[in-house]
Enzyme design. Structure first.
Site, mmCIF file in Angstrom:
data_model
loop_
_atom_site.group_PDB
_atom_site.id
_atom_site.type_symbol
_atom_site.label_atom_id
_atom_site.label_comp_id
_atom_site.label_asym_id
_atom_site.label_seq_id
_atom_site.Cartn_x
_atom_site.Cartn_y
_atom_site.Cartn_z
ATOM 1 N N ASP A 219 10.125 15.323 8.488
ATOM 2 C CA ASP A 219 9.752 14.952 7.112
ATOM 3 C C ASP A 219 8.224 15.029 6.968
ATOM 4 O O ASP A 219 7.600 14.152 6.361
ATOM 5 C CB ASP A 219 10.260 13.541 6.779
ATOM 6 N N LYS B 238 5.156 3.006 -0.563
ATOM 7 C CA LYS B 238 6.606 2.787 -0.753
ATOM 8 C C LYS B 238 7.302 4.083 -0.406
ATOM 9 O O LYS B 238 6.953 5.146 -0.948
ATOM 10 C CB LYS B 238 6.877 2.389 -2.207
ATOM 11 N N ALA C 161 11.617 2.031 2.921
ATOM 12 C CA ALA C 161 10.828 0.830 3.213
ATOM 13 C C ALA C 161 9.575 0.756 2.358
ATOM 14 O O ALA C 161 9.186 1.735 1.721
ATOM 15 C CB ALA C 161 10.444 0.843 4.694
ATOM 16 N N VAL D 188 0.823 -1.222 0.000
ATOM 17 C CA VAL D 188 0.000 0.000 0.000
ATOM 18 C C VAL D 188 0.851 1.263 0.000
ATOM 19 O O VAL D 188 0.313 2.372 -0.086
ATOM 20 C CB VAL D 188 -0.981 0.033 1.201
HETATM 21 N N1 ADE Z 1 0.477 3.655 4.225
HETATM 22 C C1 ADE Z 1 1.531 3.767 5.028
HETATM 23 N N2 ADE Z 1 1.215 3.361 6.250
HETATM 24 C C2 ADE Z 1 -0.066 2.967 6.210
HETATM 25 C C3 ADE Z 1 -0.965 2.472 7.181
HETATM 26 N N3 ADE Z 1 -0.587 2.303 8.429
HETATM 27 N N4 ADE Z 1 -2.220 2.216 6.821
HETATM 28 C C4 ADE Z 1 -2.586 2.414 5.562
HETATM 29 N N5 ADE Z 1 -1.808 2.867 4.608
HETATM 30 C C5 ADE Z 1 -0.541 3.148 4.935
#
Ligand code: ADE
Length: 550
Positions: A363, A238, A242, A236
């Site tokens: 950030d 990038k 990480a 979900v």
């Molecule tokens: N993207 C980055 N972290 C997330 C999270 N905890 N829940 C949903 N999308 C994300």
């Protein structure tokens, strides 16, 4: 309890009543009543005019206990010429009287029936209740309950009626019990949640008594001994260091699972994982506007490092604003919660008033803010976070370098001129970045008038502008994202824009604190009613006093 008494009382009453009724349905006195007590007078003149009157009383003043067990009460009304008489007596129900058998003696009231007697009008009635032959009914309709037909109907319907009452009252009891159970469950849950919130904030004191405020969650690191049963799902997100996955955290010994987010760092990004883990591990960081951290794991077999957190299906704010135009209420919720999250991060106290290490995010940007289901924000990605520990030396601070995303860098970061003597400087750079995020939200709010497609701040620059081009815009040209005059037709938006400008001031010292921004949003709660007014008498809330002059 009071509500339960109602059906129980009526049920009892009806059952008892039914039994009493059934014991009387043959019209006979029950076994406890041995002899009838009846009016007992010879022929007496009367002014009772029979059928014309509907009902009347005898003039008889003599009451007798009937001599035989089988005696019932009888009254006879006669009219011959103009003489009207009434006779009252006890009579054996198994014997004829004036040539007639008494066929109505089971009645409790005396219902007169005409008999054919030559030369006179003759009415007779019999009944079996104490002095029942005193009140005589001439109407063609028998008093309720006296007709054997009615009795039969009532008797046959009674079980049905009792059953219906039982069913209704059982259902009623069930509903009342269920409601009170639901209510108490709800109260318990509410109390639980309140307790949980209180304990989130306050039971940490126990830890504090034993260790410093940077004590870690008991489960903040799984040392490979017992890794959580996690099944990765879709990617979900990038980031620089990480990738983030939606994942299933299985519940032991069942098919059930909890959806979580897993941020996976490759082995080379250990430093970033460690930094974020250490920031998350300060239990005092816990806040509704900071991503909820579950645990960190070293996945040695895969040569990976994991951070496991809450999952927010609405994704990050940048994606959300790309696909949604927001209302003034949404802006108020998103903006206020963002400011509260940053204020908590920067604060040296927990909401409970205990000491906490302030943290600079370094950030902040819309892709590092998640949108929760209630349309409030939570901050994430603390890979560059800096704990503003008072023990940090200037050298240590200086070594932390120019970090962040160029597009969101404050002017003093772009020119590497942060005042390292003062930890507030790091907070001021976050406030600048937050202003850009607030501007992004505002640019997608329908209260500004015409809403254009989502564009990041300084959107005309290329996708990832470098520090040098940002320096040109922000330092050389003193440029900021545009706030058109047309946005000012909404009083709430006016206040938000004023706040944004106070947050991206070139002079870091002149910027508002995140706490002040949070308070401004609080004060804006009622400005929603002023939507679309360009010229309102209503008062714009004053700045909070602590922010005056900032
Ligand atoms: N993207 C980055 N972290 C997330 C999270 N905890 N829940 C949903 N999308 C994300």
């Amino acid at each position: 309890m009071e509500r339960l008494r109602f059906p129980v009382f009526w049920c009892g009453t009806i059952l008892f009543g039914s039994l009493v009724f059934i014991s009387h349905t043959d019209g006979r006195p029950n076994m406890y009543q041995l002899r009838n007590v009846c009016k007992f007078c010879d022929l007496q003149p009367t002014d009772c005019n029979g059928t014309d009157s509907g009902s009347c009383f005898t003039n008889c003043s003599i009451t007798a206990i009937c001599p035989q067990d089988d005696d019932v009460c009888v009254s006879i009304w006669r009219k011959k010429d103009d003489n009207v008489t009434i006779e009252t007596l006890c009579h054996n129900r198994s014997q004829e009287l004036y040539g007639y058998m008494l066929d109505d003696y089971k009645n409790r009231k005396c219902q007169m029936k005409e008999k054919k007697v030559p030369g006179s009008q003759f009415y007779i009635c019999s009944c079996s209740e104490e002095e029942c032959n005193h009140h005589l009914f001439f109407s063609p309709w028998a008093p309720p309950g006296d007709s054997p037909f009615m009795s039969v109907i009532l008797v046959s319907l009674m079980p049905l009626f009792v059953l219906a009452v039982l069913v209704v009252s059982t259902f009623y009891c069930y509903r009342v019990c269920r409601q009170s159970k639901l209510k108490s469950d709800w109260e318990t849950r509410k109390r639980g949640r309140r307790g949980q919130r209180d304990s989130d904030v306050c039971n940490i004191m126990i830890d504090d008594d034993r260790s410093d405020s940077s004590s870690t969650h008991a489960n903040s690191l799984n040392h490979n001994t017992e890794l959580l049963p996690i099944e990765l799902d879709l990617q979900v997100g990038k980031g620089r260091f990480a990738e983030v996955y939606k994942a299933k955290l299985k519940q032991s010994a069942s098919e059930q699972f909890e959806t979580v987010a897993v941020k996976i760092f490759a082995a080379e990004e250990y430093a970033s994982w460690k930094n974020e883990k250490d920031i998350f591990s300060d239990i005092n960081l816990k806040h509704e506007n900071v991503l909820h951290f579950l645990t960190a794991e070293e996945r040695k077999a895969e040569k990976q490092y994991w951070l496991i957190t809450a999952y927010h299906p609405r994704g990050n704010l940048q994606e959300y604003l790309t696909h949604h135009v927001i209302s003034w209420e949404d802006l108020w919720l998103l903006g206020g919660s963002l400011a509260r999250g940053v204020a908590h991060l920067h604060s040296d106290l927990t909401p409970c008033g205990r000491p906490k290490v302030p943290i600079a995010h370094r950030d902040l940007k819309s892709s590092n803010v998640l949108v929760k289901n209630d349309l409030t924000c939570c901050l994430c990605d603390f890979g560059l976070g800096l704990r503003l520990d008072s023990s940090l030396s200037v050298d240590e601070l200086a070594n932390s370098g120019q970090v962040g995303t160029a597009r969101y860098m404050a002017p003093e970061v772009l020119e590497s001129r942060i005042n390292l003597e003062n930890i507030e400087s790091f907070k001021q750079t976050d406030v600048y970045s937050m202003a850009l995020v607030l501007w992004e939200m505002t640019s997608r709010c329908n209260a500004i008038g015409e809403v254009k497609d989502y564009e990041p701040p300084f959107g005309k620059l290329r996708e990832h502008p470098c520090v040098e081009s940002m320096k040109d815009s922000v330092l050389r040209d003193r440029g900021r994202p545009e706030i058109p005059n047309s946005w000012m037709n909404h009083q709430g938006i006016q206040v938000v824009c004023g706040t944004i400008e106070d947050c991206w001031d070139h002079d870091p010292e002149a910027r508002l604190t995140a706490q002040c921004v949070a308070e401004r949003f609080n004060d804006m709660e009622h400005l929603d009613k002023l939507s679309d007014r360009s010229c309102s008498q209503e008062k714009i809330p004053e700045d909070c006093s602590v922010c005056e002059g900032k």
